[in-house]
Design a protein around this motif. Structure first.
Motif, PDB file in Angstrom:
ATOM      1  N   PRO A  73      11.015  44.722 -41.059  1.00 41.41           N
ATOM      2  CA  PRO A  73      10.424  44.980 -39.883  1.00 41.41           C
ATOM      3  C   PRO A  73       9.083  44.401 -39.503  1.00 41.41           C
ATOM      4  N   GLY A  74       8.858  44.283 -38.217  1.00 41.39           N
ATOM      5  CA  GLY A  74       7.578  44.001 -37.920  1.00 41.39           C
ATOM      6  C   GLY A  74       6.724  45.125 -37.664  1.00 41.39           C
ATOM      7  N   ALA A  75       5.819  45.212 -36.690  1.00 41.50           N
ATOM      8  CA  ALA A  75       4.935  46.140 -36.588  1.00 41.50           C
ATOM      9  C   ALA A  75       5.527  47.648 -35.961  1.00 41.50           C
TER      10      ALA A  75
ATOM     11  N   ILE B 193       8.143  39.030 -33.400  1.00 40.66           N
ATOM     12  CA  ILE B 193       6.819  38.599 -33.701  1.00 40.66           C
ATOM     13  C   ILE B 193       6.717  37.127 -34.565  1.00 40.66           C
TER      14      ILE B 193
ATOM     15  N   ARG C 284      -4.516  46.690 -47.283  1.00 45.64           N
ATOM     16  CA  ARG C 284      -5.419  45.761 -46.463  1.00 45.64           C
ATOM     17  C   ARG C 284      -6.476  45.286 -47.164  1.00 45.64           C
TER      18      ARG C 284
ATOM     19  N   MET D  28       0.096  37.387 -43.870  1.00 43.15           N
ATOM     20  CA  MET D  28      -0.848  38.429 -43.322  1.00 43.15           C
ATOM     21  C   MET D  28      -1.915  38.575 -43.948  1.00 43.15           C
TER      22      MET D  28
ATOM     23  N   GLU E 289       0.287  49.729 -48.376  1.00 41.07           N
ATOM     24  CA  GLU E 289      -0.646  48.643 -48.044  1.00 41.07           C
ATOM     25  C   GLU E 289      -1.954  48.798 -48.627  1.00 41.07           C
TER      26      GLU E 289
ATOM     27  N   SER F 224       9.605  43.462 -45.259  1.00 36.86           N
ATOM     28  CA  SER F 224       8.736  43.403 -44.149  1.00 36.86           C
ATOM     29  C   SER F 224       8.972  41.951 -43.493  1.00 36.86           C
ATOM     30  N   VAL F 225       8.510  41.663 -42.271  1.00 45.58           N
ATOM     31  CA  VAL F 225       8.159  40.221 -41.725  1.00 45.58           C
ATOM     32  C   VAL F 225       7.275  39.769 -42.940  1.00 45.58           C
ATOM     33  N   HIS F 226       6.589  40.148 -43.536  1.00 42.11           N
ATOM     34  CA  HIS F 226       5.650  39.673 -44.421  1.00 42.11           C
ATOM     35  C   HIS F 226       6.106  39.447 -45.836  1.00 42.11           C
TER      36      HIS F 226
ATOM     37  N   ILE G 237       1.473  53.811 -41.757  1.00 40.58           N
ATOM     38  CA  ILE G 237       0.962  52.585 -42.224  1.00 40.58           C
ATOM     39  C   ILE G 237       0.005  51.888 -41.496  1.00 40.58           C
ATOM     40  N   ASN G 238       0.523  51.914 -40.230  1.00 39.03           N
ATOM     41  CA  ASN G 238      -0.440  51.128 -39.049  1.00 39.03           C
ATOM     42  C   ASN G 238      -1.412  52.115 -38.242  1.00 39.03           C
TER      43      ASN G 238
ATOM     44  N   ASN H 105      -4.319  41.133 -46.233  1.00 34.87           N
ATOM     45  CA  ASN H 105      -3.166  41.989 -46.621  1.00 34.87           C
ATOM     46  C   ASN H 105      -2.416  41.238 -47.922  1.00 34.87           C
TER      47      ASN H 105
ATOM     48  N   TRP I  29       6.008  35.912 -44.024  1.00 44.61           N
ATOM     49  CA  TRP I  29       5.198  35.357 -43.193  1.00 44.61           C
ATOM     50  C   TRP I  29       3.723  35.883 -43.425  1.00 44.61           C
TER      51      TRP I  29
ATOM     52  N   TYR J 193       0.095  43.187 -50.626  1.00 49.34           N
ATOM     53  CA  TYR J 193       1.407  43.823 -49.792  1.00 49.34           C
ATOM     54  C   TYR J 193       2.294  42.336 -49.628  1.00 49.34           C
TER      55      TYR J 193
HETATM   56  C1  BGC Z   1       2.646  45.734 -42.103  1.00 44.91           C
HETATM   57  C2  BGC Z   1       1.793  46.296 -40.851  1.00 44.91           C
HETATM   58  C3  BGC Z   1       1.707  45.040 -39.782  1.00 44.91           C
HETATM   59  C4  BGC Z   1       3.048  44.604 -39.512  1.00 44.91           C
HETATM   60  C5  BGC Z   1       3.098  43.458 -38.393  1.00 44.91           C
HETATM   61  C6  BGC Z   1       4.072  45.439 -41.389  1.00 44.91           C
HETATM   62  O1  BGC Z   1       4.912  45.199 -42.715  1.00 44.91           O
HETATM   63  O2  BGC Z   1       2.837  47.171 -42.831  1.00 44.91           O
HETATM   64  O3  BGC Z   1       0.397  46.173 -41.436  1.00 44.91           O
HETATM   65  O4  BGC Z   1       0.740  45.469 -38.891  1.00 44.91           O
HETATM   66  O5  BGC Z   1       3.828  44.292 -40.491  1.00 44.91           O
HETATM   67  O6  BGC Z   1       2.308  42.110 -39.023  1.00 44.91           O
END
Ligand code: BGC
Length: 255
Positions: free
Chosen positions: A186-188, A248, A96, A150, A94, A143-145, A193-194, A153, A148, A156
């Protein structure tokens, strides 16, 4: 053992969630194929960890954003272990960066590593599953994203949104071949990566406060779900996403 003798390719298998998947799969008896671009040493450690856990593993120098290199990984699975059972499209990055400040180069890199590799990995694995017969499984670490937003970001999120539809559509197309395509969201997770969040106490406290379970996941907690999904105990699951996010996505301050 849940994955006895199964051959699994894990892209991005030498760090973060990928490394946890490699060890968890090996501990259940799997043969694992991992790629590396720049870190042969970490891959060596990973292979040793997999062997210590009771499985077999090989490392392949491959850039997963290139289709030829994905083919190399598949060939390594066939040369070393004779077949492929599961492809885990895990590699991801990612930037960001927001919609306003993302460069063309950043956009392209995120799309190539996160989405193009998953798309063509799915294609190559599916062709192999059809050739060898008996179906197969593609697991995408999304990802949750994928669903959802972000803010900050954006590339990503766009790539993960693409992975969402990859699982939905490829799962429908490949169902008649007994090939399943499933996303894990996954969430965080406490992985490199974090790092910028983990290293900043204020940001970390804000993130933890947003998670109903109050903490980031350990990579093992994602790897355990991968093992379950690959085990044959989830045989009717396809074209969908299993979110592993400590709640989350449903978080609410109750206003
Ligand atoms: C992202 C993180 C983010 C997390 C929860 C992950 O997919 O890589 O940057 O903190 O989701 O939002």
């Amino acid at each position: 053992m849940l994955l006895d003798g199964k051959t699994i390719i894990v892209t991005g298998g030498n760090s973060g969630i990928g490394a946890a998947i490699v060890v968890a799969a090996a501990a259940e008896g799997a043969n694992v194929v991992i790629d590396y671009v720049v870190h042969p040493d970490e891959t060596k450690e990973c292979i040793e960890a997999a062997e210590k856990a009771g499985g077999k593993a090989v490392g392949v120098q491959a850039d997963v954003s290139k289709v030829d290199d994905l083919q190399k990984m598949l060939q390594a699975a066939l040369d070393n272990f004779g077949r492929l059972d599961v492809l885990v499209n895990n590699a991801g990055i990612e930037t960001r960066s927001s919609v306003l400040d993302t460069t063309e180069e950043q956009y392209q890199r995120v799309m190539d590593i996160n989405l193009k590799s998953a798309f063509f990995g799915t294609q190559l694995a599916a062709k192999q599953f059809i050739a060898q017969g008996g179906g197969g499984l593609v697991l995408n670490i999304s990802s949750v994203h994928e669903d959802w937003p972000m803010p900050g970001n954006t590339p990503y999120c766009v790539s993960k949104g693409g992975m969402r539809m990859l699982a939905r559509t490829a799962g429908v197309e490949l169902g008649p071949h007994d090939i399943r395509v499933v996303n894990i969201g996954p969430g965080a997770v406490a992985t490199p990566i974090n790092k910028s969040t983990i290293d900043d106490p204020e940001k970390l406290a804000a993130l933890n406060a947003a998670i109903p379970m109050g903490r980031m996941a350990d990579p093992q907690e994602i790897a355990d779900v991968v093992v379950f999904l690959a085990s044959g105990k989830a045989a009717y699951l396809t074209s969908t996403t299993v979110f592993v996010d400590g709640g989350i996505m449903q978080g609410s301050v109750g206003l």
